[in-house]
Scaffold this active site. Structure first.
Site, PDB file in Angstrom:
ATOM      1  N   ALA A 113       0.836  -1.204   0.000  1.00  0.00           N
ATOM      2  CA  ALA A 113       0.000   0.000   0.000  1.00  0.00           C
ATOM      3  C   ALA A 113       0.862   1.241   0.000  1.00  0.00           C
ATOM      4  CB  ALA A 113      -0.934   0.002   1.213  1.00  0.00           C
ATOM      5  N   CYS A 114       1.894   1.230  -0.827  1.00  0.00           N
ATOM      6  CA  CYS A 114       2.763   2.382  -1.011  1.00  0.00           C
ATOM      7  C   CYS A 114       3.412   2.852   0.288  1.00  0.00           C
ATOM      8  CB  CYS A 114       1.997   3.539  -1.652  1.00  0.00           C
ATOM      9  SG  CYS A 114       1.411   3.152  -3.306  1.00  0.00           S
TER      10      CYS A 114
END
Length: 273
Positions: A113-114
């Site tokens: 998720a970055c």
């Protein structure tokens, strides 16, 4: 070009007996993305639609805003043990210089998720997207939504051969299939689709629907929001953070979309039943 499937031996064990036989597997290979000759990142992917993949990836990461931002995208010389080009290195030349911070080398292989979490993640996506979702519309019938998984599945030729690839598809609001992409990683399949839409001048995609096989993660909702896609459907469940982001961004998120049954986790105003 690299093949998308490979043959390997397998020992098949079943109640009727044991058989040694060949099996068809999906290929998984690294793709190194370079910008101006400098390494940016490496992603594991199934070869195919690599140009779409890098367009979608760079767009989802906020490095480019349109297909015009990429002047050229070319395969570099990357060879295997026999000296053959593996087509696993792509170099991107931008039309105009990008900010140094935007194209600094990074590692996405370990991030789902970055590298963000919770409220920070929600705030980050809201401030980065250039295409806020429309408050209303498109209005989609549940009967139309019910057709999406079957249409997606019918376009997954590589899944038919291997049983081991994720799929993603874009549809118009009336359920017309526009494009299908497959990949060993569901995020890559979505990036390939977004890259296709970007190159076809369909971004922002305020009139399109995204359908994915498997579950709906935060990352997939993020990519949909970045591309201005107002509805994301998934065959399986969403994560809690995916639901939070969908609600925050005004995206319609439909999970467990199987036949005539489905769960609408956010954005129910777009679903007509």
């Amino acid at each position: 070009m690299s093949r998308v499937t490979a043959r390997r031996r397998t020992l098949r064990i079943s109640p009727t007996g044991t058989v040694d036989r060949p099996d068809t597997l999906a290929v998984e290979e690294p793709l190194e993305i370079r910008t101006g000759g400098q390494a940016l990142t490496v992603t594991m992917r199934t070869p195919g639609a690599d140009i779409d993949l890098i367009h979608g990836f760079l767009f989802s990461e906020g490095i480019i805003e349109s297909a015009r931002d990429i002047r050229t995208a070319r395969y570099c010389a990357g060879t295997d043990e026999n000296g053959r080009n593996t087509y696993n290195v792509l170099d991107v030349q931008f039309s105009d210089p990008r900010p140094a911070a935007a194209v600094k080398p990074r590692n996405f292989l370990t991030n789902s998720a970055c590298g963000l979490c919770g409220k920070t993640a929600l705030d980050e996506v809201r401030t980065r997207t250039r295409f806020p979702l429309p408050e209303h519309g498109p209005l989609v019938d549940t009967a139309t939504l019910a057709t999406l998984p079957t249409q997606l599945r019918s376009g997954q030729a590589l899944f038919d051969a291997t049983g081991g690839l994720h799929g993603a598809a874009l549809f118009t609001a009336d359920g017309t299939l526009l494009a299908v992409r497959e990949d060993i990683g569901r995020h890559n399949a979505v990036d390939k689709l977004i890259g296709w839409a970007l190159r076809e001048s369909r971004i922002p995609a305020h009139d399109l629907l995204l359908m994915v096989s498997g579950r709906a993660s935060f990352e997939l909702v993020q990519k949909a929001v970045m591309a201005g896609i107002p509805l994301l459907g998934a065959v399986s469940a969403p994560s809690s953070l995916a639901v939070d982001l969908a609600a925050e961004a005004g995206l319609t998120l439909v999970g467990f979309l199987r036949g005539e049954s489905m769960n609408v986790y956010a954005g129910a105003q777009r679903v007509r039943h």
